[in-house]
Design an enzyme around this catalytic site. Structure first.
Site, PDB file in Angstrom:
ATOM      1  N   ARG A 256      -3.910  -4.699   7.612  1.00  0.00           N
ATOM      2  CA  ARG A 256      -4.980  -3.756   7.966  1.00  0.00           C
ATOM      3  C   ARG A 256      -6.178  -4.495   8.552  1.00  0.00           C
ATOM      4  O   ARG A 256      -6.822  -4.014   9.493  1.00  0.00           O
ATOM      5  CB  ARG A 256      -5.445  -3.000   6.719  1.00  0.00           C
ATOM      6  CG  ARG A 256      -4.476  -1.972   6.210  1.00  0.00           C
ATOM      7  CD  ARG A 256      -5.026  -1.301   4.969  1.00  0.00           C
ATOM      8  NE  ARG A 256      -4.989  -2.165   3.805  1.00  0.00           N
ATOM      9  CZ  ARG A 256      -5.798  -2.051   2.760  1.00  0.00           C
ATOM     10  NH1 ARG A 256      -6.748  -1.141   2.765  1.00  0.00           N
ATOM     11  NH2 ARG A 256      -5.686  -2.852   1.723  1.00  0.00           N
TER      12      ARG A 256
ATOM     13  N   ASP B  24      -6.906   1.780   7.751  1.00  0.00           N
ATOM     14  CA  ASP B  24      -5.572   2.323   8.019  1.00  0.00           C
ATOM     15  C   ASP B  24      -5.673   3.835   8.170  1.00  0.00           C
ATOM     16  O   ASP B  24      -6.764   4.424   8.097  1.00  0.00           O
ATOM     17  CB  ASP B  24      -4.566   1.916   6.933  1.00  0.00           C
ATOM     18  CG  ASP B  24      -4.884   2.473   5.553  1.00  0.00           C
ATOM     19  OD1 ASP B  24      -5.659   3.454   5.450  1.00  0.00           O
ATOM     20  OD2 ASP B  24      -4.360   1.931   4.559  1.00  0.00           O
TER      21      ASP B  24
ATOM     22  N   ASP C 258       0.833  -1.193   0.000  1.00  0.00           N
ATOM     23  CA  ASP C 258       0.000   0.000   0.000  1.00  0.00           C
ATOM     24  C   ASP C 258       0.873   1.250   0.000  1.00  0.00           C
ATOM     25  O   ASP C 258       2.000   1.226   0.506  1.00  0.00           O
ATOM     26  CB  ASP C 258      -0.886   0.025   1.247  1.00  0.00           C
ATOM     27  CG  ASP C 258      -2.036  -0.970   1.165  1.00  0.00           C
ATOM     28  OD1 ASP C 258      -2.434  -1.305   0.037  1.00  0.00           O
ATOM     29  OD2 ASP C 258      -2.518  -1.403   2.216  1.00  0.00           O
TER      30      ASP C 258
ATOM     31  N   TYR D 150       6.238  -8.313   8.705  1.00  0.00           N
ATOM     32  CA  TYR D 150       5.984  -6.883   8.822  1.00  0.00           C
ATOM     33  C   TYR D 150       6.202  -6.416  10.262  1.00  0.00           C
ATOM     34  O   TYR D 150       5.974  -7.167  11.212  1.00  0.00           O
ATOM     35  CB  TYR D 150       4.528  -6.542   8.478  1.00  0.00           C
ATOM     36  CG  TYR D 150       4.080  -6.936   7.106  1.00  0.00           C
ATOM     37  CD1 TYR D 150       4.067  -6.019   6.060  1.00  0.00           C
ATOM     38  CD2 TYR D 150       3.612  -8.225   6.851  1.00  0.00           C
ATOM     39  CE1 TYR D 150       3.621  -6.381   4.797  1.00  0.00           C
ATOM     40  CE2 TYR D 150       3.167  -8.588   5.590  1.00  0.00           C
ATOM     41  CZ  TYR D 150       3.174  -7.663   4.558  1.00  0.00           C
ATOM     42  OH  TYR D 150       2.730  -8.036   3.319  1.00  0.00           O
TER      43      TYR D 150
END
Length: 325
Positions: A179, A81, A39, A67
Protein backbone atom coordinates in the site's frame (compact mmCIF):
# COMPACT_ATOMS: atom_id res chain seq x y z
CA UNK A 1 -0.95 -35.00 17.42
CA UNK A 2 -1.15 -33.43 13.97
CA UNK A 3 1.64 -30.90 13.38
CA UNK A 4 2.70 -29.13 10.19
CA UNK A 5 2.13 -26.16 7.93
CA UNK A 6 -1.06 -25.38 6.04
CA UNK A 7 -0.73 -23.09 3.01
CA UNK A 8 -4.02 -21.22 2.70
CA UNK A 9 -5.32 -19.17 -0.22
CA UNK A 10 -6.91 -16.46 1.92
CA UNK A 11 -10.23 -15.15 0.65
CA UNK A 12 -10.97 -11.46 0.26
CA UNK A 13 -12.73 -9.87 3.21
CA UNK A 14 -11.26 -12.22 5.80
CA UNK A 15 -8.72 -11.11 8.38
CA UNK A 16 -5.75 -13.36 9.06
CA UNK A 17 -7.21 -13.93 12.53
CA UNK A 18 -10.47 -15.08 10.92
CA UNK A 19 -8.50 -17.69 8.96
CA UNK A 20 -6.67 -18.84 12.11
CA UNK A 21 -10.03 -19.26 13.84
CA UNK A 22 -11.39 -21.32 10.98
CA UNK A 23 -8.27 -23.51 10.96
CA UNK A 24 -8.58 -24.15 14.68
CA UNK A 25 -11.97 -25.67 14.02
CA UNK A 26 -10.81 -27.66 10.99
CA UNK A 27 -7.71 -29.03 12.74
CA UNK A 28 -9.39 -29.51 16.10
CA UNK A 29 -6.73 -27.60 18.05
CA UNK A 30 -6.28 -24.17 19.59
CA UNK A 31 -2.58 -24.10 18.75
CA UNK A 32 -2.64 -22.44 15.33
CA UNK A 33 -0.63 -19.39 14.25
CA UNK A 34 0.23 -17.52 11.07
CA UNK A 35 3.49 -16.31 9.57
CA UNK A 36 2.68 -12.69 8.74
CA UNK A 37 -0.71 -11.09 8.22
CA UNK A 38 -2.58 -10.21 5.06
CA UNK A 39 -4.98 -7.25 5.00
CA UNK A 40 -8.68 -8.17 4.68
CA UNK A 41 -8.73 -6.75 1.14
CA UNK A 42 -5.85 -8.99 0.05
CA UNK A 43 -6.00 -12.59 -1.08
CA UNK A 44 -3.42 -15.32 -1.53
CA UNK A 45 -0.75 -17.17 0.40
CA UNK A 46 -1.14 -17.22 4.17
CA UNK A 47 1.11 -19.74 5.94
CA UNK A 48 -0.36 -21.33 9.06
CA UNK A 49 1.35 -23.55 11.59
CA UNK A 50 -0.49 -26.24 13.54
CA UNK A 51 0.60 -27.46 16.97
CA UNK A 52 4.39 -28.03 17.10
CA UNK A 53 4.86 -26.40 13.69
CA UNK A 54 4.04 -23.01 15.22
CA UNK A 55 7.70 -23.18 16.31
CA UNK A 56 8.71 -22.81 12.65
CA UNK A 57 6.65 -19.69 12.00
CA UNK A 58 9.20 -17.24 13.37
CA UNK A 59 11.65 -18.40 10.67
CA UNK A 60 9.04 -17.88 7.93
CA UNK A 61 8.00 -14.37 8.99
CA UNK A 62 11.30 -12.85 7.86
CA UNK A 63 11.37 -14.42 4.40
CA UNK A 64 10.76 -12.46 1.20
CA UNK A 65 7.27 -12.19 -0.28
CA UNK A 66 5.89 -11.82 -3.80
CA UNK A 67 2.66 -10.06 -4.74
CA UNK A 68 0.60 -9.16 -7.77
CA UNK A 69 -1.18 -5.84 -7.34
CA UNK A 70 -3.10 -3.06 -9.04
CA UNK A 71 -2.17 0.54 -8.26
CA UNK A 72 -4.64 3.31 -9.11
CA UNK A 73 -3.05 6.66 -9.90
CA UNK A 74 -5.14 9.81 -9.56
CA UNK A 75 -6.80 9.12 -6.21
CA UNK A 76 -5.51 9.20 -2.62
CA UNK A 77 -7.29 7.35 0.19
CA UNK A 78 -6.95 7.53 3.95
CA UNK A 79 -5.87 3.86 4.13
CA UNK A 80 -3.70 3.87 0.98
CA UNK A 81 -5.99 1.14 -0.41
CA UNK A 82 -9.51 0.77 -1.78
CA UNK A 83 -11.04 0.18 1.65
CA UNK A 84 -10.56 3.80 2.70
CA UNK A 85 -12.42 6.91 1.60
CA UNK A 86 -10.91 9.03 -1.16
CA UNK A 87 -9.34 12.12 0.36
CA UNK A 88 -8.01 13.72 -2.83
CA UNK A 89 -8.52 13.25 -6.57
CA UNK A 90 -6.23 14.71 -9.25
CA UNK A 91 -6.40 13.83 -12.93
CA UNK A 92 -3.69 11.44 -14.07
CA UNK A 93 -4.30 12.18 -17.76
CA UNK A 94 -0.90 13.81 -18.19
CA UNK A 95 1.04 11.00 -16.51
CA UNK A 96 2.96 9.13 -19.20
CA UNK A 97 4.01 5.49 -19.25
CA UNK A 98 7.72 6.47 -19.17
CA UNK A 99 7.04 8.60 -16.08
CA UNK A 100 5.33 5.66 -14.37
CA UNK A 101 8.29 3.41 -15.25
CA UNK A 102 10.72 5.97 -13.83
CA UNK A 103 8.68 6.22 -10.63
CA UNK A 104 8.69 2.44 -10.23
CA UNK A 105 12.44 2.30 -10.84
CA UNK A 106 13.01 4.87 -8.09
CA UNK A 107 11.11 2.61 -5.67
CA UNK A 108 13.16 -0.47 -6.54
CA UNK A 109 16.13 -1.69 -4.52
CA UNK A 110 16.97 -0.64 -0.97
CA UNK A 111 14.63 2.17 0.07
CA UNK A 112 13.38 3.93 3.20
CA UNK A 113 9.64 3.36 3.47
CA UNK A 114 7.15 5.06 5.78
CA UNK A 115 4.51 2.42 6.64
CA UNK A 116 0.85 3.17 6.07
CA UNK A 117 -0.56 5.01 9.08
CA UNK A 118 -3.52 2.62 9.04
CA UNK A 119 -1.39 -0.37 10.02
CA UNK A 120 -0.93 -2.75 12.94
CA UNK A 121 2.29 -1.06 14.06
CA UNK A 122 2.07 -0.04 17.70
CA UNK A 123 2.54 3.60 18.74
CA UNK A 124 2.94 3.96 22.52
CA UNK A 125 1.26 0.60 23.01
CA UNK A 126 -1.71 1.21 20.70
CA UNK A 127 -2.15 0.06 17.12
CA UNK A 128 -1.58 2.86 14.61
CA UNK A 129 -4.85 2.14 12.80
CA UNK A 130 -6.79 2.53 16.06
CA UNK A 131 -5.26 5.97 16.62
CA UNK A 132 -6.10 7.04 13.05
CA UNK A 133 -9.70 5.84 13.36
CA UNK A 134 -10.09 7.83 16.56
CA UNK A 135 -9.17 10.97 14.62
CA UNK A 136 -5.53 11.25 15.62
CA UNK A 137 -2.91 12.17 13.02
CA UNK A 138 -0.20 9.50 13.11
CA UNK A 139 3.22 9.82 11.51
CA UNK A 140 5.31 6.66 11.52
CA UNK A 141 9.08 6.56 11.14
CA UNK A 142 10.63 5.38 7.89
CA UNK A 143 12.24 1.95 7.92
CA UNK A 144 14.58 0.20 5.49
CA UNK A 145 13.04 -2.33 3.12
CA UNK A 146 14.26 -3.95 -0.08
CA UNK A 147 12.21 -4.16 -3.26
CA UNK A 148 13.89 -6.97 -5.17
CA UNK A 149 11.57 -6.70 -8.16
CA UNK A 150 8.91 -4.18 -9.19
CA UNK A 151 7.61 -5.10 -12.64
CA UNK A 152 4.92 -3.27 -14.61
CA UNK A 153 2.68 -5.58 -16.65
CA UNK A 154 0.08 -3.18 -18.03
CA UNK A 155 -1.49 0.26 -17.64
CA UNK A 156 -5.15 1.05 -18.21
CA UNK A 157 -6.44 4.62 -18.64
CA UNK A 158 -9.96 4.96 -17.28
CA UNK A 159 -12.54 7.75 -17.59
CA UNK A 160 -10.55 9.63 -20.20
CA UNK A 161 -7.34 9.13 -18.27
CA UNK A 162 -8.67 10.65 -15.05
CA UNK A 163 -7.29 7.60 -13.27
CA UNK A 164 -4.67 5.11 -14.43
CA UNK A 165 -4.60 1.51 -13.18
CA UNK A 166 -1.15 -0.09 -13.17
CA UNK A 167 -0.82 -3.88 -12.84
CA UNK A 168 2.46 -4.88 -11.18
CA UNK A 169 4.39 -7.71 -9.56
CA UNK A 170 6.42 -6.90 -6.44
CA UNK A 171 8.98 -9.13 -4.78
CA UNK A 172 10.13 -7.60 -1.52
CA UNK A 173 11.66 -8.08 1.89
CA UNK A 174 9.66 -8.76 5.00
CA UNK A 175 8.09 -5.63 6.47
CA UNK A 176 7.28 -3.98 3.13
CA UNK A 177 3.90 -2.32 2.73
CA UNK A 178 2.60 -2.65 -0.83
CA UNK A 179 0.00 0.00 0.00
CA UNK A 180 2.84 2.37 0.80
CA UNK A 181 4.45 1.66 -2.58
CA UNK A 182 1.17 2.64 -4.27
CA UNK A 183 0.95 5.79 -2.16
CA UNK A 184 4.57 6.78 -2.82
CA UNK A 185 4.36 6.13 -6.56
CA UNK A 186 1.29 8.36 -6.81
CA UNK A 187 2.92 11.02 -4.67
CA UNK A 188 6.08 11.04 -6.80
CA UNK A 189 3.97 11.47 -9.93
CA UNK A 190 2.03 14.33 -8.34
CA UNK A 191 -1.42 12.75 -8.67
CA UNK A 192 -1.74 10.50 -5.63
CA UNK A 193 -2.26 6.76 -5.65
CA UNK A 194 -3.66 3.82 -3.76
CA UNK A 195 -3.92 0.05 -3.99
CA UNK A 196 -7.07 -1.48 -5.49
CA UNK A 197 -6.07 -5.18 -5.58
CA UNK A 198 -3.46 -7.29 -3.84
CA UNK A 199 -2.71 -11.01 -4.09
CA UNK A 200 0.23 -12.65 -2.34
CA UNK A 201 1.66 -15.36 -4.56
CA UNK A 202 4.66 -16.51 -2.50
CA UNK A 203 6.01 -16.49 1.06
CA UNK A 204 9.57 -17.76 1.24
CA UNK A 205 9.55 -21.16 -0.50
CA UNK A 206 5.76 -21.58 -0.24
CA UNK A 207 3.75 -20.68 -3.34
CA UNK A 208 0.21 -20.14 -4.51
CA UNK A 209 0.38 -23.50 -6.31
CA UNK A 210 0.59 -25.17 -2.89
CA UNK A 211 -2.20 -23.09 -1.40
CA UNK A 212 -5.72 -24.38 -0.87
CA UNK A 213 -8.94 -22.46 -0.27
CA UNK A 214 -10.76 -22.84 3.02
CA UNK A 215 -13.47 -24.74 1.20
CA UNK A 216 -10.92 -27.20 -0.17
CA UNK A 217 -9.31 -27.58 3.24
CA UNK A 218 -12.70 -28.28 4.80
CA UNK A 219 -13.05 -31.17 2.33
CA UNK A 220 -9.51 -32.44 2.91
CA UNK A 221 -7.07 -30.88 5.35
CA UNK A 222 -3.72 -30.83 3.54
CA UNK A 223 -0.84 -30.44 6.00
CA UNK A 224 2.79 -30.05 4.96
CA UNK A 225 4.64 -32.32 7.37
CA UNK A 226 7.31 -30.57 9.42
CA UNK A 227 10.32 -32.36 7.92
CA UNK A 228 9.23 -31.38 4.41
CA UNK A 229 8.44 -27.83 5.52
CA UNK A 230 11.86 -27.40 7.14
CA UNK A 231 13.74 -28.90 4.18
CA UNK A 232 12.39 -26.24 1.85
CA UNK A 233 12.73 -23.41 4.35
CA UNK A 234 16.28 -23.74 5.69
CA UNK A 235 19.75 -25.07 4.89
CA UNK A 236 19.83 -28.81 5.51
CA UNK A 237 22.24 -30.88 7.55
CA UNK A 238 22.17 -34.68 7.48
CA UNK A 239 23.17 -36.27 10.79
CA UNK A 240 24.75 -39.60 11.60
CA UNK A 241 23.11 -41.94 14.10
CA UNK A 242 25.56 -40.79 16.78
CA UNK A 243 24.94 -37.09 16.06
CA UNK A 244 21.19 -37.72 16.09
CA UNK A 245 21.44 -39.20 19.58
CA UNK A 246 23.56 -36.35 20.88
CA UNK A 247 21.31 -33.65 19.48
CA UNK A 248 18.17 -35.46 20.68
CA UNK A 249 19.45 -34.96 24.23
CA UNK A 250 20.22 -31.29 23.56
CA UNK A 251 23.98 -31.79 23.40
CA UNK A 252 26.22 -30.01 20.91
CA UNK A 253 28.03 -31.65 18.02
CA UNK A 254 30.72 -30.61 15.54
CA UNK A 255 29.90 -27.46 13.59
CA UNK A 256 28.53 -27.70 10.07
CA UNK A 257 30.60 -27.20 6.91
CA UNK A 258 29.65 -23.51 6.72
CA UNK A 259 30.96 -22.65 10.19
CA UNK A 260 33.16 -19.57 10.23
CA UNK A 261 31.77 -18.29 6.92
CA UNK A 262 28.85 -16.14 5.88
CA UNK A 263 26.92 -19.38 5.37
CA UNK A 264 27.19 -20.42 9.03
CA UNK A 265 23.93 -21.36 10.68
CA UNK A 266 22.78 -18.89 13.34
CA UNK A 267 20.03 -18.79 15.93
CA UNK A 268 18.11 -16.39 13.66
CA UNK A 269 18.80 -18.45 10.52
CA UNK A 270 19.40 -22.02 11.71
CA UNK A 271 20.02 -25.20 9.76
CA UNK A 272 17.46 -27.99 9.79
CA UNK A 273 19.09 -31.21 10.99
CA UNK A 274 17.73 -34.58 9.89
CA UNK A 275 18.20 -38.11 11.22
CA UNK A 276 19.28 -40.86 8.78
CA UNK A 277 15.58 -41.80 8.64
CA UNK A 278 14.79 -38.35 7.19
CA UNK A 279 12.95 -37.06 10.24
CA UNK A 280 13.52 -33.54 11.52
CA UNK A 281 15.67 -33.76 14.66
CA UNK A 282 16.53 -30.16 15.48
CA UNK A 283 17.32 -26.66 14.31
CA UNK A 284 21.04 -25.96 14.75
CA UNK A 285 23.23 -22.87 15.09
CA UNK A 286 27.02 -22.92 14.63
CA UNK A 287 29.07 -21.46 17.47
CA UNK A 288 32.81 -21.68 16.96
CA UNK A 289 33.73 -25.30 16.27
CA UNK A 290 30.41 -26.63 17.57
CA UNK A 291 26.79 -26.71 16.49
CA UNK A 292 24.24 -26.39 19.24
CA UNK A 293 20.49 -26.95 19.10
CA UNK A 294 18.18 -23.96 18.90
CA UNK A 295 15.15 -26.24 19.03
CA UNK A 296 15.11 -30.02 19.47
CA UNK A 297 12.60 -32.44 17.98
CA UNK A 298 12.31 -36.14 18.74
CA UNK A 299 12.99 -38.61 15.91
CA UNK A 300 10.98 -41.78 15.87
CA UNK A 301 7.94 -40.52 17.78
CA UNK A 302 5.86 -39.29 14.89
CA UNK A 303 5.92 -36.18 12.68
CA UNK A 304 6.59 -32.94 14.46
CA UNK A 305 7.06 -34.23 17.99
CA UNK A 306 9.01 -31.74 20.11
CA UNK A 307 10.93 -32.94 23.15
CA UNK A 308 13.38 -30.14 23.81
CA UNK A 309 12.77 -26.55 24.69
CA UNK A 310 13.98 -23.86 22.34
CA UNK A 311 16.10 -20.87 23.19
CA UNK A 312 13.13 -18.64 23.81
CA UNK A 313 13.38 -17.06 20.38
CA UNK A 314 10.47 -18.93 18.91
CA UNK A 315 7.12 -17.20 18.68
CA UNK A 316 3.90 -18.18 17.04
CA UNK A 317 2.06 -16.31 14.37
CA UNK A 318 -0.67 -15.41 16.83
CA UNK A 319 1.15 -12.09 17.13
CA UNK A 320 0.56 -9.40 14.56
CA UNK A 321 3.86 -8.63 12.91
CA UNK A 322 2.90 -5.34 11.29
CA UNK A 323 4.10 -6.65 7.94
CA UNK A 324 2.28 -6.35 4.68
CA UNK A 325 -0.34 -7.58 5.01
Amino acid sequence: MLSGLVIVDKPQGWTSHDVVGRMRRLAGTRKVGHAGTLDPMATGVLVLGINKATRLLTYIVGTSKTYTATIRLGETTITDDAEGEVTEARSAADVTDPAIAAGVAALTGSIQQVPSSVSAIKVNGERSYARVRSGEEVKLAARPVTIHRFDIHSTRRIDGGRVVDVDVTVECSSGTYIRALARDLGSALGVGGHLTALRRTQVGPYTLEQARTLEELAEELEVLEMSLAARSLMPNRELSDEETTEISFGRRIAAGPGAGTADAATAEKPAAAFAPSGELVALLADTGSFAKPVLVFAPGTGPGSVTGAGTGQEKTGHEKTGQEK
